[in-house]
Scaffold this motif. Structure first.
Motif, PDB file in Angstrom:
ATOM      1  N   ARG A   1      10.516   4.438 -12.872  1.00  0.00           N
ATOM      2  CA  ARG A   1      10.661   5.691 -12.108  1.00  0.00           C
ATOM      3  C   ARG A   1      10.129   6.885 -12.902  1.00  0.00           C
ATOM      4  O   ARG A   1       9.472   7.770 -12.337  1.00  0.00           O
ATOM      5  CB  ARG A   1      12.135   5.922 -11.747  1.00  0.00           C
ATOM      6  N   THR A   2      10.402   6.891 -14.200  1.00  0.00           N
ATOM      7  CA  THR A   2       9.870   7.966 -15.045  1.00  0.00           C
ATOM      8  C   THR A   2       8.346   8.017 -14.954  1.00  0.00           C
ATOM      9  O   THR A   2       7.755   9.093 -14.825  1.00  0.00           O
ATOM     10  CB  THR A   2      10.303   7.742 -16.505  1.00  0.00           C
ATOM     11  N   ALA A   3       7.715   6.845 -15.017  1.00  0.00           N
ATOM     12  CA  ALA A   3       6.253   6.799 -14.920  1.00  0.00           C
ATOM     13  C   ALA A   3       5.790   7.275 -13.545  1.00  0.00           C
ATOM     14  O   ALA A   3       4.790   7.997 -13.420  1.00  0.00           O
ATOM     15  CB  ALA A   3       5.754   5.379 -15.188  1.00  0.00           C
ATOM     16  N   LEU A   4       6.513   6.877 -12.502  1.00  0.00           N
ATOM     17  CA  LEU A   4       6.149   7.299 -11.145  1.00  0.00           C
ATOM     18  C   LEU A   4       6.292   8.815 -10.989  1.00  0.00           C
ATOM     19  O   LEU A   4       5.452   9.468 -10.368  1.00  0.00           O
ATOM     20  CB  LEU A   4       7.033   6.575 -10.117  1.00  0.00           C
ATOM     21  N   ARG A   5       7.356   9.374 -11.549  1.00  0.00           N
ATOM     22  CA  ARG A   5       7.534  10.835 -11.478  1.00  0.00           C
ATOM     23  C   ARG A   5       6.438  11.550 -12.235  1.00  0.00           C
ATOM     24  O   ARG A   5       5.956  12.604 -11.813  1.00  0.00           O
ATOM     25  CB  ARG A   5       8.903  11.215 -12.050  1.00  0.00           C
ATOM     26  N   ASP A   6       6.058  10.952 -13.359  1.00  0.00           N
ATOM     27  CA  ASP A   6       4.962  11.530 -14.145  1.00  0.00           C
ATOM     28  C   ASP A   6       3.691  11.546 -13.300  1.00  0.00           C
ATOM     29  O   ASP A   6       2.947  12.544 -13.282  1.00  0.00           O
ATOM     30  CB  ASP A   6       4.782  10.701 -15.419  1.00  0.00           C
TER      31      ASP A   6
ATOM     32  N   ILE B   1      13.408  14.165  -3.454  1.00  0.00           N
ATOM     33  CA  ILE B   1      14.446  14.221  -4.474  1.00  0.00           C
ATOM     34  C   ILE B   1      14.084  13.293  -5.616  1.00  0.00           C
ATOM     35  O   ILE B   1      14.085  13.659  -6.772  1.00  0.00           O
ATOM     36  CB  ILE B   1      15.798  13.768  -3.890  1.00  0.00           C
ATOM     37  N   GLY B   2      13.747  12.083  -5.222  1.00  0.00           N
ATOM     38  CA  GLY B   2      13.410  11.100  -6.240  1.00  0.00           C
ATOM     39  C   GLY B   2      12.278  11.562  -7.121  1.00  0.00           C
ATOM     40  O   GLY B   2      12.308  11.387  -8.326  1.00  0.00           O
ATOM     41  N   ALA B   3      11.288  12.183  -6.527  1.00  0.00           N
ATOM     42  CA  ALA B   3      10.119  12.570  -7.298  1.00  0.00           C
ATOM     43  C   ALA B   3      10.410  13.709  -8.256  1.00  0.00           C
ATOM     44  O   ALA B   3       9.765  13.840  -9.287  1.00  0.00           O
ATOM     45  CB  ALA B   3       8.994  12.964  -6.347  1.00  0.00           C
ATOM     46  N   GLU B   4      11.377  14.530  -7.937  1.00  0.00           N
ATOM     47  CA  GLU B   4      11.584  15.737  -8.731  1.00  0.00           C
ATOM     48  C   GLU B   4      12.747  15.655  -9.701  1.00  0.00           C
ATOM     49  O   GLU B   4      12.828  16.430 -10.646  1.00  0.00           O
ATOM     50  CB  GLU B   4      11.829  16.926  -7.786  1.00  0.00           C
ATOM     51  N   ALA B   5      13.648  14.731  -9.465  1.00  0.00           N
ATOM     52  CA  ALA B   5      14.916  14.787 -10.195  1.00  0.00           C
ATOM     53  C   ALA B   5      14.746  14.519 -11.686  1.00  0.00           C
ATOM     54  O   ALA B   5      13.775  13.931 -12.131  1.00  0.00           O
ATOM     55  CB  ALA B   5      15.895  13.790  -9.599  1.00  0.00           C
ATOM     56  N   LEU B   6      15.718  14.965 -12.407  1.00  0.00           N
ATOM     57  CA  LEU B   6      15.787  14.780 -13.864  1.00  0.00           C
ATOM     58  C   LEU B   6      15.952  13.314 -14.196  1.00  0.00           C
ATOM     59  O   LEU B   6      16.630  12.587 -13.503  1.00  0.00           O
ATOM     60  CB  LEU B   6      17.014  15.532 -14.385  1.00  0.00           C
ATOM     61  N   ASP B   7      15.344  12.895 -15.257  1.00  0.00           N
ATOM     62  CA  ASP B   7      15.523  11.508 -15.679  1.00  0.00           C
ATOM     63  C   ASP B   7      16.846  11.310 -16.365  1.00  0.00           C
ATOM     64  O   ASP B   7      17.148  11.992 -17.298  1.00  0.00           O
ATOM     65  CB  ASP B   7      14.404  11.136 -16.655  1.00  0.00           C
TER      66      ASP B   7
ATOM     67  N   GLN C   1       0.820  -1.219   0.000  1.00  0.00           N
ATOM     68  CA  GLN C   1       0.000   0.000   0.000  1.00  0.00           C
ATOM     69  C   GLN C   1       0.847   1.259   0.000  1.00  0.00           C
ATOM     70  O   GLN C   1       0.542   2.245   0.692  1.00  0.00           O
ATOM     71  CB  GLN C   1      -0.947  -0.015   1.210  1.00  0.00           C
ATOM     72  N   LEU C   2       1.899   1.259  -0.789  1.00  0.00           N
ATOM     73  CA  LEU C   2       2.801   2.412  -0.826  1.00  0.00           C
ATOM     74  C   LEU C   2       2.212   3.535  -1.670  1.00  0.00           C
ATOM     75  O   LEU C   2       1.460   3.300  -2.618  1.00  0.00           O
ATOM     76  CB  LEU C   2       4.161   2.004  -1.415  1.00  0.00           C
ATOM     77  N   THR C   3       2.606   4.748  -1.339  1.00  0.00           N
ATOM     78  CA  THR C   3       2.310   5.881  -2.206  1.00  0.00           C
ATOM     79  C   THR C   3       3.371   5.957  -3.300  1.00  0.00           C
ATOM     80  O   THR C   3       4.444   5.349  -3.196  1.00  0.00           O
ATOM     81  CB  THR C   3       2.337   7.202  -1.421  1.00  0.00           C
ATOM     82  N   VAL C   4       3.057   6.750  -4.323  1.00  0.00           N
ATOM     83  CA  VAL C   4       4.025   6.995  -5.392  1.00  0.00           C
ATOM     84  C   VAL C   4       5.319   7.566  -4.795  1.00  0.00           C
ATOM     85  O   VAL C   4       6.424   7.154  -5.154  1.00  0.00           O
ATOM     86  CB  VAL C   4       3.415   7.955  -6.426  1.00  0.00           C
ATOM     87  N   GLY C   5       5.176   8.469  -3.862  1.00  0.00           N
ATOM     88  CA  GLY C   5       6.348   9.085  -3.243  1.00  0.00           C
ATOM     89  C   GLY C   5       7.193   8.080  -2.473  1.00  0.00           C
ATOM     90  O   GLY C   5       8.420   8.117  -2.532  1.00  0.00           O
ATOM     91  N   GLN C   6       6.536   7.178  -1.760  1.00  0.00           N
ATOM     92  CA  GLN C   6       7.295   6.160  -1.015  1.00  0.00           C
ATOM     93  C   GLN C   6       8.061   5.244  -1.955  1.00  0.00           C
ATOM     94  O   GLN C   6       9.205   4.885  -1.696  1.00  0.00           O
ATOM     95  CB  GLN C   6       6.343   5.337  -0.141  1.00  0.00           C
ATOM     96  N   LEU C   7       7.434   4.877  -3.065  1.00  0.00           N
ATOM     97  CA  LEU C   7       8.129   3.995  -4.015  1.00  0.00           C
ATOM     98  C   LEU C   7       9.308   4.734  -4.649  1.00  0.00           C
ATOM     99  O   LEU C   7      10.361   4.149  -4.895  1.00  0.00           O
ATOM    100  CB  LEU C   7       7.143   3.485  -5.069  1.00  0.00           C
ATOM    101  N   LEU C   8       9.129   6.041  -4.890  1.00  0.00           N
ATOM    102  CA  LEU C   8      10.234   6.831  -5.445  1.00  0.00           C
ATOM    103  C   LEU C   8      11.386   6.973  -4.453  1.00  0.00           C
ATOM    104  O   LEU C   8      12.479   7.380  -4.829  1.00  0.00           O
ATOM    105  CB  LEU C   8       9.725   8.211  -5.868  1.00  0.00           C
ATOM    106  N   GLY C   9      11.150   6.633  -3.199  1.00  0.00           N
ATOM    107  CA  GLY C   9      12.220   6.705  -2.215  1.00  0.00           C
ATOM    108  C   GLY C   9      13.182   5.536  -2.263  1.00  0.00           C
ATOM    109  O   GLY C   9      14.241   5.572  -1.634  1.00  0.00           O
TER     110      GLY C   9
END
Lengths: 488, 488
Positions: B454-459, B482-488, B433-441
């Motif tokens: 990760r690109t899809a998650l950031r999107d 950081i993960g959510a915002e960083a450049l691909d 039951q993770l959020t997108v942000g938690q998975l990006l961590g």
């Protein structure tokens, strides 16, 4: 010449510097980015990307050995055209490099090519003692690293290669020595061997590719030994072999009693942070014996100065994804009213050998150093794993480490088919601090290599504190217990 | 003839029945296992394993198209020896089947070959009305399923194949029609096409392989269309073509105006539970229009009877790993003092096409049916993904679905390189039951296909409730942001 004061100044246009730039640009336009040497990042120019391009070609060619068994004929007619492999590598690499270069090219005058040297915590001079002096409220240091190449080996000429020069060669060999069998040495030695070169690998340590689990290390050793000759012994020495007419006919590599004669030597004994000429001595902080200032890995700050150090130059975790994180942290903190701490990611290190090798979370060595920990190891040998047999990738071992009391997964080491993917799954589980039982509650499809991981988890589950296991099975009444107990 | 009373009786020695057996044997020796038809499980005999063996050979051969680009010469000399491919398939399949058979063989007299029919909730008769009658305190029904084959097609003879007969053929084609493009049809049509057969695939629905996301479905359609001809239209009809001397020269397939003539037809229009002759009418419960009794998927119990139904026969989720879970649940409950509920796993369905297709968690269709949900879709097209380009697997799309308010990941559909592995990673994230942000961590290594995820998650992260995103970025102060915002 002095310039107007800046909000921040970034030294280094590599992966860490560009990540910092991204944060900086969200916050100010008053910055410059100074870079010495080639643009395009270590990763894209001479690191992750070209090595993966070599490996993909090597593994595609290597698969010919499986074709006869599958029922495909004609594999004997395949041949690796090494110059063509290297041309394709450079073509795609140039494209990856161009992507990185676009970012700096678009900066115009705020991108400066030159060698930067600190004059103090808020002052930088570019291109020597008569160069321009920049004042900045903060400075981000991301100068990167370069391959270690002892001067006496450099003097032997252009047969001595590093990753800086390897991918520029029109062709290679046919005989090549690879000195150093860490992640880079392992990847390149195997790829070159699979492309038809006669490779001899040299290492001073039995530990290959950064592994620390003896069983997993043995598995990687066996895999590599199928492709090339490995020699572990005293540090190698190199000696030119005269060709009788003033030139050189080859290089002799000596390690103890071991001798080999090769056409090229790839030196892969590590990378060194490019800190020497950076003027760190002007910061007024103590440097350690490697010239490294004290850096907080949660803030990237040097001591309590407005100076931040990010990326390979930090040498904390010289990996692309960590360098990018460090750049982001440095970029955010360099312009923040107050320096903030950021949690670093669960450790993950992957070697793109075949089978892939990886260390996820804490290594076995790190866990064994914790004397108060009762450790449980769950293991799978992929020799009999169903899907691995179907694809003829039935080689390798995966070990997971859990705390016997809590059941929590703490780390894993592997040398396994699709290991890079299994490593990400394990990294997420460790990142989420899951127990073995919780991870066994996820769906494992059939037939997949992830079922091999499940075998290792079940092996660990059987060794966990029985009281705890029975709590999971009876009181929680979830399929976790089913997962842990079921037949493979 | 009557026999002494048993604690439990299992009908069916397939994956579900054997999983039930494993639980039963821990609890009692007073049981029998009755099986009608071939031993060795659908999975090992005619399902997961032989199809994967065909697919691995097909993909190994197909990779020849990438060799020239890599710099490998001689690919034109490769040829698929289909009879040899099928021989290897049967050799390994026999080995997998033998593994399953060992279990029943070791049961001795407690393993009975024969057709079982219920006489009531605690009574079973074997092999007809004069056969032995067994009394048991509980009964586990795991009779499995068989491929749907309309009688009028069966009458056309041995050119009409199902998965029961396909793998027994000495050779195939050269022209073959595959009717039905669900998971099995998609896998086998592509594999046969890649092994050199001229394949035409027929489907009555635009949705391929169980997908429900239009963009992902288009991606799979494009991938398949590179290998074989797909036709969507009215239900196909089959017609024999006389050879002029009393025999048949081929089969004509008609769908609307579309016509094709083939040598073989593989019918892959689904599987039907083998419930018809089981005597379910003697249980005293209402059967639905498919003859299915009411079954609780958390207990596998039929109504409140001491009778449990597990595996493909249940048709709830006809997948090996679900059948095994159902067998375990049935086996535990059949001998428990009180029936207990077990939580079922996060849904996961994978199609082993290339690229792999998968539905993880809730499908897009299921999510869109929930009118109170504000859904966010994050997407990645693998055409430009770095690692996918390096390996020449740069085709496919992955879409993740999240709840805009909570940020929680609810499902995903994909047609992507290494999709089977990405699917497991997503399954764990959804399971937890993770959020997108938690998975990006979590750590995403470089360069890996997981960076595409990760690109899809950031999107997706960019479209989430901004208030929530900013909470993550500023107050939690972790690298998630950081993960959510960083450049691909």
């Amino acid at each position: 010449m002095d310039t107007p004061s800046l909000d921040t100044l970034i030294i280094g246009a590599g992966s860490a510097g560009l990540a910092a730039l991204r944060e900086v640009r969200k916050r100010t336009e008053r910055f410059v980015l100074i870079n010495d040497g080639p643009y395009g990042t270590t990763c894209a120019r001479v690191g992750c990307m070209p090595s993966k391009l070599l490996i993909e070609a090597a593994n595609a060619y290597h698969q010919r050995h499986t074709l006869g068994e599958f029922g495909i004929t004609g594999a004997d007619g395949l041949a690796a055209d090494l110059p063509a492999v290297l041309r394709r590598l450079r073509r795609l690499r140039d494209d990856f490099v161009a992507g990185a270069r676009q970012i700096t090219d678009a900066l115009g005058a705020r991108s400066i090519a030159g060698r930067a040297r600190l004059l103090g915590p808020q002052q930088v001079q570019v291109n020597g003692t008569s160069g321009t002096i920049y004042h900045a409220k903060s400075i981000i240091l991301a100068p990167g690293s370069k391959p270690v190449l002892p001067p006496e080996w450099r003097a032997l000429g252009d047969r001595i290669l590093t990753t800086d020069t390897l991918f520029e060669q029109a062709t290679l060999g046919p005989r090549i020595a690879v000195i150093g069998l860490g992640p880079v040495g392992v990847e390149l030695a195997q790829a070159l061997a699979r492309l038809g070169l006669q490779v001899t690998g040299y290492a001073t340590s039995e530990w290959l590719g950064g592994l620390s689990d003896p069983a997993v290390n043995t598995s990687l050793h066996e895999a590599l030994a199928r492709d090339f000759s490995l020699h572990t012994g005293p540090a190698a020495t190199l000696h030119t072999i005269p060709d009788g007419s003033g030139g050189i006919s080859g290089i002799e590599v000596r390690s103890g009693e071991h001798r080999s004669v090769v056409d090229h030597v790839l030196v892969a004994i590590g990378r060194r942070p490019q800190l020497a000429c950076l003027g760190l001595d002007t910061l007024g902080v103590a440097l350690d014996d490697k010239g490294m200032p004290p850096v907080n890995p949660q803030t990237m700050q040097i001591a309590n100065l407005p100076v931040y150090l990010a990326g390979d130059a930090h040498n904390h975790r010289p990996l692309l994804h960590e360098a990018a994180d460090e750049g982001h942290i440095a970029g955010m903190n360099a312009l923040a009213p107050a320096t903030r701490c950021y949690q670093r990611r669960t450790p993950l290190a992957i070697v793109f050998s075949d089978p892939n090798a990886a260390v996820i979370g804490q290594s076995l060595r790190a866990l064994q150093a914790q004397s108060d920990l009762v450790l449980v190891t769950g293991s799978i040998d992929f020799a009999r794993q169903g899907r691995a047999r179907a694809s003829q990738h039935h080689h390798g071992r995966l070990n997971v480490y859990a705390d016997q009391t809590s059941g929590r997964l703490l780390g894993a080491e592997l040398c396994a088919p699709a290991g890079e993917h299994l490593a990400h799954l394990l990294a997420l589980a460790i990142d989420q601090q899951l127990t073995v039982g919780q991870l066994l509650g996820m769906p494992f499809y059939h037939p997949v290599l992830e079922e091999g991981l499940r075998t290792a988890l079940r092996d660990a589950a059987r060794q966990l504190d029985p009281a705890r296991t029975s709590v999971q099975a009876s009181d929680l009444a979830t399929c976790d217990a089913i997962g842990a107990e079921a037949l493979d």
